[in-house]
Structures are given as structure tokens and as C-alpha cells.
Design an enzyme around this catalytic site. Structure first.
Site, mmCIF file in Angstrom:
data_model
loop_
_atom_site.group_PDB
_atom_site.id
_atom_site.type_symbol
_atom_site.label_atom_id
_atom_site.label_comp_id
_atom_site.label_asym_id
_atom_site.label_seq_id
_atom_site.Cartn_x
_atom_site.Cartn_y
_atom_site.Cartn_z
ATOM 1 C CD GLU A 76 -1.576 2.486 1.628
ATOM 2 O OE1 GLU A 76 -2.267 3.544 1.459
ATOM 3 O OE2 GLU A 76 -0.277 2.643 2.427
ATOM 4 C CG HIS A 107 3.648 8.561 6.613
ATOM 5 N ND1 HIS A 107 3.793 8.703 5.192
ATOM 6 C CD2 HIS A 107 2.711 7.535 6.867
ATOM 7 C CE1 HIS A 107 3.128 7.735 4.569
ATOM 8 N NE2 HIS A 107 2.225 7.094 5.415
HETATM 9 ZN ZN LIG Z 1 -2.163 3.566 5.254
#
Ligand SMILES: [Zn+2]
Length: 354
Positions: free
Chosen positions: A231, A332
Site C-alpha cells: 500500500e 508517517h
Molecule cells: Zn495507510
């Protein structure tokens, strides 16, 4: 459902999260994590298998196929077990490692993190991801250097001073480097870890699957889960859509921070992201279900985001699409969510899927 039961399902999700976080799975190196997840679904009593690509397909419910007219109304839930990470792209003359990022890992967010270098044939080594010449008492430009991948290195925690020393350890270009997730759950219910995107959703789908079994829930429609890999590089959801699926929902991190209205305690329903608007009917249905379930939810437009289910559409599948997830802050980076966010995602899934 009683508070006690809710707490038990949320606690199960948190325990699964810790297990999954403990298995390194930078995108491109996901076999062990996928096998773990596959086995967990099987031990809950579901049929599950690993795809050629390395993802996991789980059948959560098979609609009655004996009816005269079989109505195709299948729903696919997608969550990804691959994460950000690094790959060795150069062994430097000083024996340290230059990395190429796997997925959108930002060097600012990764600086000073402990890492594991996973060699193909010679085991694992520890190291730290640092700025080149990271001693602030020595490097007068320390504060002014823009953190970029070509200005950073892995300092290996072995006695290496040259390229040859490092090669002798069995470390090669192409080796995977996994960053320490530093998973913690506070007394106040906050969940802090790298890679809550999207291991938190994988854990939530396991808890949802456990709920379906334990409560003997009967569903009218076929229901599948695809725990995807790749992904983080954009093609996780491109394949393996079961035949009777007409709708797919990504369960991925919900954006929090900035102009987003969602907090870590809520379930986020995404109306639009970088890939355009989500299916009007699916978004509307999700909002209705959230209201019905009294789930604490927020609807937002994500400015910088792409999802698995957009990859599914991009691959040519004809289906309606949606995106939900627990609110995650500092995405992130060193991410944060909350057990209430987990609970609200579960509430929404339970109310939406009949
Ligand atoms: Zn994700």
C-alpha cells in the site's frame, strides 16, 4: 453491547496491535507479518489464505448462494500491514549505510531512531539512523543541514570502519532496514507508535472478526477482508477482489491535525482525498450508520492522501468505495491514536455492515 464487552474487544485490538507492531514489515518485506495475521484470522475460525503477491484474503461471511437468484452484494474491507522503512542503497567508505526510503518515510521523522538491518543470509544487526557527522560539538553546521536521505546514514552497532568490514558482516545493498516502532499505550488510553498507519486498522479488523464470531452475528451480504501489502508504494489494493464484491472500504488511518476536525478519539469518514471524492452513497451510508450507532465521528477532506481502495478502482474494478479509520496524529512519524478511536471504528463497522 455491555461496556465490559466493548472493553474486551478494544483490549483484544490493542493486544493484536502490539503483536503486529513487533513484527517488522517495511513494504516489500511483509511475509512474516502477513503469516501472523493470516494465522490469527484462521484461529478465530475463518478461511484465510496468502495471495501470490503476499497479502491476506479472509472470508468473513459467505452469503447464501442457494437462493434462486444470487444477489451480488459483497463488501470488501481493506487494511494494509506493510509500513514505511528503508533499504540499503550504498555501503559507504566509512562502513556506514546510505538508505533509500521504502514508502514516504521522512528523514526528519526517522532521525535518531533505532533500526534493525535485516540481511538476507547473515542474520540481523542493530544500528541508528543519524545525520552524517551527528555530533553537535563537532559539526558546526548541524543545525543548518536540511535532513535529506543523502545526508543521513545508518551507524551500525558493530566495529566497522570500512566498506570491507561491513561487507564481512554479510550486509549488502538491497537489505531491508526496519525502524523501531516504539509502541506504547498510556494509562489515559493514548496509543503511540510508528506504523499505526495501518497496523492499528489490521488489529481493529481482527477485533471486528472476533466480535462477529463471539456474538454469532449473521450477515446478509458476503464480507471479505484483504490485508494488503505494497500500500505504501501505491498498489496494495490492485488485486484479489472476490467475484461478488460490489463495494470496498479502506480501513486506514484517519487524518488528524491542522484543519481536520477529527481527533484521535474519533472515527474519521473521508469524503475526498487526493484521489478525488469517495462514493457519495457509501459516505452517506457511513454517516448514517455512525449516527445510528452513536459513534463519535468526523467527516473530513484529506489534502495529501491516497488509499488502497483507490488503487482497487485504478486497477479497473467496478465498485463503490469508501474510507474510514481511527484518527491518527503525526502520521508517517511517531504517530498517536486512542482506544476511543478504536472503539468508534468498531461501532461504525458493526452498524454499517448488516
Ligand atoms: Zn495507510
Amino acid at each position: 453491547m455491555t461496556d465490559k464487552k466493548w472493553n474486551a474487544y478494544v483490549a483484544y485490538a490493542v493486544e493484536q496491535l502490539k503483536e503486529i507492531e513487533a513484527i517488522p514489515s517495511p513494504t516489500g518485506y511483509t511475509r512474516e507479518a502477513a503469516e501472523y495475521v493470516c494465522n490469527q484470522f484462521m484461529s478465530l475460525g475463518y478461511e484465510a489464505h496468502i495471495t501470490n503477491k503476499g497479502g491476506v484474503i479472509v472470508t468473513l461471511n459467505q452469503a447464501d448462494q442457494s437462493a434462486d437468484e444470487v444477489i451480488n452484494n459483497g463488501l470488501l474491507l481493506e487494511a494494509h500491514v506493510d509500513t514505511l522503512g528503508g533499504m540499503v542503497c550504498e555501503i559507504k567508505d566509512n562502513g556506514r549505510l546510505r538508505l533509500s526510503p521504502l514508502g514516504g518515510l521522512n528523514p526528519n521523522n526517522a532521525e535518531t531512531e533505532n533500526v534493525t538491518i535485516i540481511t538476507k543470509f547473515d542474520g540481523e544487526y542493530e544500528g541508528t539512523f543519524q545525520l552524517d557527522n551527528a555530533s553537535i560539538h563537532v559539526n558546526g553546521e548541524y543545525n543548518d543541514i536540511k535532513r535529506a536521505w543523502d545526508k543521513m546514514e545508518v551507524v551500525i552497532d558493530e566495529d566497522v570502519n570500512s566498506k570491507e568490514d561491513t561487507k564481512k558482516l554479510g550486509i549488502s545493498v538491497g537489505d531491508i532496514v526496519a525502524f523501531d516502532p516504539r509502541t506504547r499505550v498510556t494509562e489515559s488510553g493514548y496509543i503511540k507508535s510508528r506504523f499505526l498507519d495501518d497496523k492499528l486498522s489490521v488489529a481493529i479488523l481482527l477485533a471486528y472478526a472476533k466480535y462477529l464470531k463471539d456474538e454469532n452475528v449473521t450477515l446478509e451480504r458476503s464480507l471479505y477482508a484483504h490485508i494488503t501489502v505494497y500500500e505504501e508504494v501505491g498498489h496494495g489494493g490492485c488485486s484479489s477482489v472476490p467475484e461478488d464484491v460490489v463495494e470496498a472500504i479502506s480501513v486506514d488511518m484517519g487524518c488528524a491535525g491542522g484543519e481536520m476536525t477529527c481527533t484521535e478519539k474519533q472515527v474519521s469518514i473521508c469524503a475526498k482525498d487526493s484521489g478525488g471524492p469517495y462514493s457519495y452513497d457509501v459516505v452517506t451510508g457511513l454517516i448514517e450508520a455512525a449516527r445510528e450507532a452513536k459513534a463519535d465521528y468526523a467527516v473530513d477532506v484529506y489534502p495529501h492522501y491516497g488509499s488502497d481502495v483507490e488503487a482497487t478502482l485504478g486497477a479497473g474494478y467496478d465498485l463503490r468505495h469508501g474510507l474510514i479509520g481511527a484518527g491518527v496524529y503525526a502520521s508517517h512519524g511517531y504517530e498517536r491514536s486512542h482506544i476511543d478511536g478504536v472503539k468508534n471504528v468498531l461501532k461504525l463497522l458493526i452498524a454499517y455492515i448488516k
